[in-house]
Design a protein around this motif. Structure first.
Motif, PDB file in Angstrom:
ATOM      1  N   ILE A  40       3.759  -5.328  12.311  1.00  0.00           N
ATOM      2  CA  ILE A  40       2.830  -6.407  11.970  1.00  0.00           C
ATOM      3  C   ILE A  40       2.803  -6.560  10.456  1.00  0.00           C
ATOM      4  O   ILE A  40       2.788  -5.567   9.719  1.00  0.00           O
ATOM      5  N   THR A  41       2.790  -7.795   9.987  1.00  0.00           N
ATOM      6  CA  THR A  41       2.694  -8.079   8.552  1.00  0.00           C
ATOM      7  C   THR A  41       1.244  -8.378   8.187  1.00  0.00           C
ATOM      8  O   THR A  41       0.593  -9.195   8.833  1.00  0.00           O
ATOM      9  N   LEU A  42       0.761  -7.701   7.169  1.00  0.00           N
ATOM     10  CA  LEU A  42      -0.586  -7.951   6.652  1.00  0.00           C
ATOM     11  C   LEU A  42      -0.441  -8.569   5.266  1.00  0.00           C
ATOM     12  O   LEU A  42      -0.066  -7.900   4.296  1.00  0.00           O
ATOM     13  N   VAL A  43      -0.711  -9.870   5.166  1.00  0.00           N
ATOM     14  CA  VAL A  43      -0.572 -10.591   3.911  1.00  0.00           C
ATOM     15  C   VAL A  43      -1.793 -10.338   3.029  1.00  0.00           C
ATOM     16  O   VAL A  43      -2.932 -10.542   3.458  1.00  0.00           O
ATOM     17  N   VAL A  44      -1.544  -9.885   1.801  1.00  0.00           N
ATOM     18  CA  VAL A  44      -2.592  -9.660   0.813  1.00  0.00           C
ATOM     19  C   VAL A  44      -2.388 -10.685  -0.310  1.00  0.00           C
ATOM     20  O   VAL A  44      -1.341 -10.694  -0.951  1.00  0.00           O
ATOM     21  N   PRO A  45      -3.370 -11.559  -0.566  1.00  0.00           N
ATOM     22  CA  PRO A  45      -3.168 -12.654  -1.518  1.00  0.00           C
ATOM     23  C   PRO A  45      -3.365 -12.293  -2.984  1.00  0.00           C
ATOM     24  O   PRO A  45      -3.548 -13.181  -3.816  1.00  0.00           O
ATOM     25  N   PHE A  46      -3.318 -11.004  -3.284  1.00  0.00           N
ATOM     26  CA  PHE A  46      -3.435 -10.551  -4.669  1.00  0.00           C
ATOM     27  C   PHE A  46      -2.433  -9.430  -4.920  1.00  0.00           C
ATOM     28  O   PHE A  46      -1.849  -8.876  -3.989  1.00  0.00           O
ATOM     29  N   ALA A  47      -2.239  -9.105  -6.195  1.00  0.00           N
ATOM     30  CA  ALA A  47      -1.221  -8.128  -6.572  1.00  0.00           C
ATOM     31  C   ALA A  47      -1.566  -6.726  -6.082  1.00  0.00           C
ATOM     32  O   ALA A  47      -2.728  -6.401  -5.803  1.00  0.00           O
ATOM     33  N   ALA A  48      -0.547  -5.906  -5.996  1.00  0.00           N
ATOM     34  CA  ALA A  48      -0.727  -4.516  -5.593  1.00  0.00           C
ATOM     35  C   ALA A  48      -1.580  -3.774  -6.613  1.00  0.00           C
ATOM     36  O   ALA A  48      -1.514  -4.044  -7.812  1.00  0.00           O
ATOM     37  N   GLY A  49      -2.409  -2.872  -6.126  1.00  0.00           N
ATOM     38  CA  GLY A  49      -3.229  -2.047  -7.000  1.00  0.00           C
ATOM     39  C   GLY A  49      -4.659  -2.507  -7.152  1.00  0.00           C
ATOM     40  O   GLY A  49      -5.507  -1.735  -7.610  1.00  0.00           O
ATOM     41  N   GLY A  50      -4.947  -3.770  -6.785  1.00  0.00           N
ATOM     42  CA  GLY A  50      -6.315  -4.262  -6.867  1.00  0.00           C
ATOM     43  C   GLY A  50      -7.139  -3.839  -5.666  1.00  0.00           C
ATOM     44  O   GLY A  50      -6.631  -3.236  -4.717  1.00  0.00           O
ATOM     45  N   THR A  51      -8.419  -4.173  -5.696  1.00  0.00           N
ATOM     46  CA  THR A  51      -9.321  -3.769  -4.617  1.00  0.00           C
ATOM     47  C   THR A  51      -8.870  -4.311  -3.266  1.00  0.00           C
ATOM     48  O   THR A  51      -8.863  -3.578  -2.266  1.00  0.00           O
ATOM     49  N   THR A  52      -8.468  -5.590  -3.213  1.00  0.00           N
ATOM     50  CA  THR A  52      -8.028  -6.190  -1.946  1.00  0.00           C
ATOM     51  C   THR A  52      -6.844  -5.443  -1.376  1.00  0.00           C
ATOM     52  O   THR A  52      -6.786  -5.138  -0.181  1.00  0.00           O
ATOM     53  N   ASP A  53      -5.890  -5.124  -2.228  1.00  0.00           N
ATOM     54  CA  ASP A  53      -4.683  -4.414  -1.808  1.00  0.00           C
ATOM     55  C   ASP A  53      -4.998  -2.995  -1.337  1.00  0.00           C
ATOM     56  O   ASP A  53      -4.506  -2.544  -0.294  1.00  0.00           O
ATOM     57  N   ILE A  54      -5.831  -2.299  -2.083  1.00  0.00           N
ATOM     58  CA  ILE A  54      -6.181  -0.917  -1.734  1.00  0.00           C
ATOM     59  C   ILE A  54      -6.854  -0.850  -0.365  1.00  0.00           C
ATOM     60  O   ILE A  54      -6.491  -0.034   0.493  1.00  0.00           O
ATOM     61  N   LEU A  55      -7.830  -1.723  -0.142  1.00  0.00           N
ATOM     62  CA  LEU A  55      -8.534  -1.722   1.132  1.00  0.00           C
ATOM     63  C   LEU A  55      -7.607  -2.117   2.276  1.00  0.00           C
ATOM     64  O   LEU A  55      -7.685  -1.559   3.377  1.00  0.00           O
ATOM     65  N   ALA A  56      -6.725  -3.084   2.034  1.00  0.00           N
ATOM     66  CA  ALA A  56      -5.786  -3.528   3.070  1.00  0.00           C
ATOM     67  C   ALA A  56      -4.856  -2.393   3.482  1.00  0.00           C
ATOM     68  O   ALA A  56      -4.538  -2.226   4.667  1.00  0.00           O
ATOM     69  N   ARG A  57      -4.397  -1.622   2.534  1.00  0.00           N
ATOM     70  CA  ARG A  57      -3.489  -0.518   2.842  1.00  0.00           C
ATOM     71  C   ARG A  57      -4.184   0.570   3.658  1.00  0.00           C
ATOM     72  O   ARG A  57      -3.578   1.178   4.543  1.00  0.00           O
ATOM     73  N   ILE A  58      -5.446   0.808   3.349  1.00  0.00           N
ATOM     74  CA  ILE A  58      -6.198   1.803   4.133  1.00  0.00           C
ATOM     75  C   ILE A  58      -6.348   1.324   5.571  1.00  0.00           C
ATOM     76  O   ILE A  58      -6.108   2.068   6.527  1.00  0.00           O
ATOM     77  N   ILE A  59      -6.748   0.062   5.733  1.00  0.00           N
ATOM     78  CA  ILE A  59      -6.906  -0.507   7.069  1.00  0.00           C
ATOM     79  C   ILE A  59      -5.580  -0.515   7.817  1.00  0.00           C
ATOM     80  O   ILE A  59      -5.505  -0.167   9.002  1.00  0.00           O
ATOM     81  N   GLY A  60      -4.520  -0.926   7.131  1.00  0.00           N
ATOM     82  CA  GLY A  60      -3.204  -0.988   7.751  1.00  0.00           C
ATOM     83  C   GLY A  60      -2.753   0.346   8.291  1.00  0.00           C
ATOM     84  O   GLY A  60      -2.166   0.433   9.381  1.00  0.00           O
ATOM     85  N   GLN A  61      -3.042   1.393   7.546  1.00  0.00           N
ATOM     86  CA  GLN A  61      -2.658   2.730   7.980  1.00  0.00           C
ATOM     87  C   GLN A  61      -3.353   3.112   9.293  1.00  0.00           C
ATOM     88  O   GLN A  61      -2.721   3.609  10.231  1.00  0.00           O
ATOM     89  N   TYR A  62      -4.652   2.868   9.374  1.00  0.00           N
ATOM     90  CA  TYR A  62      -5.408   3.239  10.568  1.00  0.00           C
ATOM     91  C   TYR A  62      -5.031   2.374  11.775  1.00  0.00           C
ATOM     92  O   TYR A  62      -4.912   2.882  12.896  1.00  0.00           O
ATOM     93  N   MET A  63      -4.854   1.067  11.564  1.00  0.00           N
ATOM     94  CA  MET A  63      -4.470   0.200  12.674  1.00  0.00           C
ATOM     95  C   MET A  63      -3.057   0.510  13.156  1.00  0.00           C
ATOM     96  O   MET A  63      -2.764   0.412  14.347  1.00  0.00           O
ATOM     97  N   SER A  64      -2.185   0.891  12.236  1.00  0.00           N
ATOM     98  CA  SER A  64      -0.820   1.263  12.604  1.00  0.00           C
ATOM     99  C   SER A  64      -0.827   2.463  13.541  1.00  0.00           C
ATOM    100  O   SER A  64      -0.116   2.488  14.556  1.00  0.00           O
ATOM    101  N   GLU A  65      -1.635   3.455  13.223  1.00  0.00           N
ATOM    102  CA  GLU A  65      -1.731   4.647  14.068  1.00  0.00           C
ATOM    103  C   GLU A  65      -2.293   4.308  15.445  1.00  0.00           C
ATOM    104  O   GLU A  65      -1.871   4.862  16.456  1.00  0.00           O
ATOM    105  N   ASP A  66      -3.243   3.380  15.475  1.00  0.00           N
ATOM    106  CA  ASP A  66      -3.875   3.019  16.752  1.00  0.00           C
ATOM    107  C   ASP A  66      -2.969   2.144  17.612  1.00  0.00           C
ATOM    108  O   ASP A  66      -2.889   2.336  18.834  1.00  0.00           O
ATOM    109  N   LEU A  67      -2.263   1.202  16.996  1.00  0.00           N
ATOM    110  CA  LEU A  67      -1.453   0.241  17.746  1.00  0.00           C
ATOM    111  C   LEU A  67      -0.036   0.727  18.021  1.00  0.00           C
ATOM    112  O   LEU A  67       0.670   0.145  18.846  1.00  0.00           O
ATOM    113  N   GLY A  68       0.393   1.753  17.314  1.00  0.00           N
ATOM    114  CA  GLY A  68       1.725   2.286  17.560  1.00  0.00           C
ATOM    115  C   GLY A  68       2.845   1.520  16.899  1.00  0.00           C
ATOM    116  O   GLY A  68       4.018   1.701  17.254  1.00  0.00           O
TER     117      GLY A  68
END
Length: 332
Positions: A40-68
């Motif tokens: 699954i692709t999670l589009v983040v509309p801001f550059a890497a390293g910002g708050t939006t990106d950091i939170l998205a990566r945390i969420i992506g990690q947990y959803m990846s583990e759950d969805l396989g």
């Protein structure tokens, strides 16, 4: 005999229609049962390293583990988040493209930009808000006020003298200040910068008096004593700074301005897939480890139903439209 033939024919037609409907529903049901079958692709509309990106990566990690399946972050920065939002809005509605939206992309930009290349409501199916990040009203220690009331009194006695920095015109940091001006009925001068970092640098140098900065970037300067914390912009106090009052309780009842983040999928995605993604997201947001990771970033994990999120978006859009109009901010 004719009646019997007619009834038999009608029964056959009904059976055929039922089979046709069932066949039409099978692909959607099958797709949901087997979703996701690829990353699954999670589009983040801001550059890497910002708050939006950091939170998205945390969420992506947990959803990846759950969805396989892997959740791959795709940073598409530019135009206040509009470039990434447009990309996600035009994606195939199959659940394989998620979008990390913000108060900017889904509440402010509609009023701020003269032409928006996407429709925040029609082009997206909301899943849930995922995080709330308070803004912190901070002042340079050399300023003659330490509380909300002292700031208001000083600004009224000295119209136009107090200036406040922001990360740019139309940002949530800017509009938090504009909302404060309106509700306090005071005159302050806005000084826009190209990003939060240079604005904070001038605040530390007393080139600007105050700022309504995101908690993560301001809190270290507060803890070091380089900035004075006056109040938080949220409805409730922040656990990170429990002794700092809210603006509402410190003198402006009803004031609330929050930087929020939410997860969306492209409009038209089959409901069973939407439900599966929402369930995975809520499971992640209620995991104590994720909650702590968000807290470490100065954020509060938050989950709700898609309907609750849609209603919240509507109220936020109306609120910020009035602030944008009053401020006169406008971007091409």
């Amino acid at each position: 005999m004719t009646s019997i033939r007619f009834n038999a024919r009608r029964a056959i037609l009904r059976a055929a229609a039922a089979l046709s409907l069932g066949a039409a529903l099978l692909p959607s049901a099958f797709a949901a049962d087997n979703f996701p079958a690829k990353p699954i692709t999670l589009v983040v509309p801001f550059a890497a390293g910002g708050t939006t990106d950091i939170l998205a990566r945390i969420i992506g990690q947990y959803m990846s583990e759950d969805l396989g399946q892997s959740v791959v972050i795709d940073n598409r920065a530019g135009a206040g988040g509009n470039i990434g939002a447009q990309m996600a809005a035009r994606a195939k509605p199959d659940g394989y493209t998620l979008f990390m939206g913000t108060v900017g992309t889904h509440a402010i930009n509609e009023s701020l930009y003269k032409k928006l290349p996407f429709d925040p409501v029609k082009d997206f199916q909301p899943l849930s808000r995922v995080a709330l990040v308070p803004n912190l009203l901070v002042a340079n220690p050399q300023q003659p006020f330490k509380t909300v009331q002292e700031l208001i009194d000083f600004a009224k006695a000295n119209p136009g003298v107090v200036n406040f920095g922001s990360s740019g015109n139309g940002s949530s940091i800017h509009l938090s200040g504009e909302l404060f001006k309106q509700m306090a009925d005071i005159d302050m001068q806005h000084i826009p910068y190209r990003g939060s970092a240079p604005a904070v640098a001038d605040l530390l140098g007393n080139q600007v008096a105050i700022m309504f900065d995101n908690m993560p970037s301001a809190i270290s300067h507060v803890r070091s004593g380089k900035l004075v914390p006056i109040a938080v912009t949220t409805a409730e106090r922040s656990p990170e700074l429990p002794d700092v009052p809210t603006i509402a309780e410190a003198g402006i009842p009803g004031y609330e301005a929050t930087s929020w983040f939410g997860l969306y999928v492209t409009a038209g995605t089959p409901e069973p897939i939407v439900a599966k993604l929402h369930a995975s997201l809520v499971k992640a947001l209620q995991d104590p480890k994720l909650v702590q990771k968000f807290a470490d970033q100065g954020s509060t994990a938050y989950s709700e139903t898609p309907e609750e999120f849609a209603a919240f978006m509507a109220s936020e859009t109306q609120k910020w439209a009035e602030v944008v109009k009053s401020s006169g901010a406008s971007l091409d």
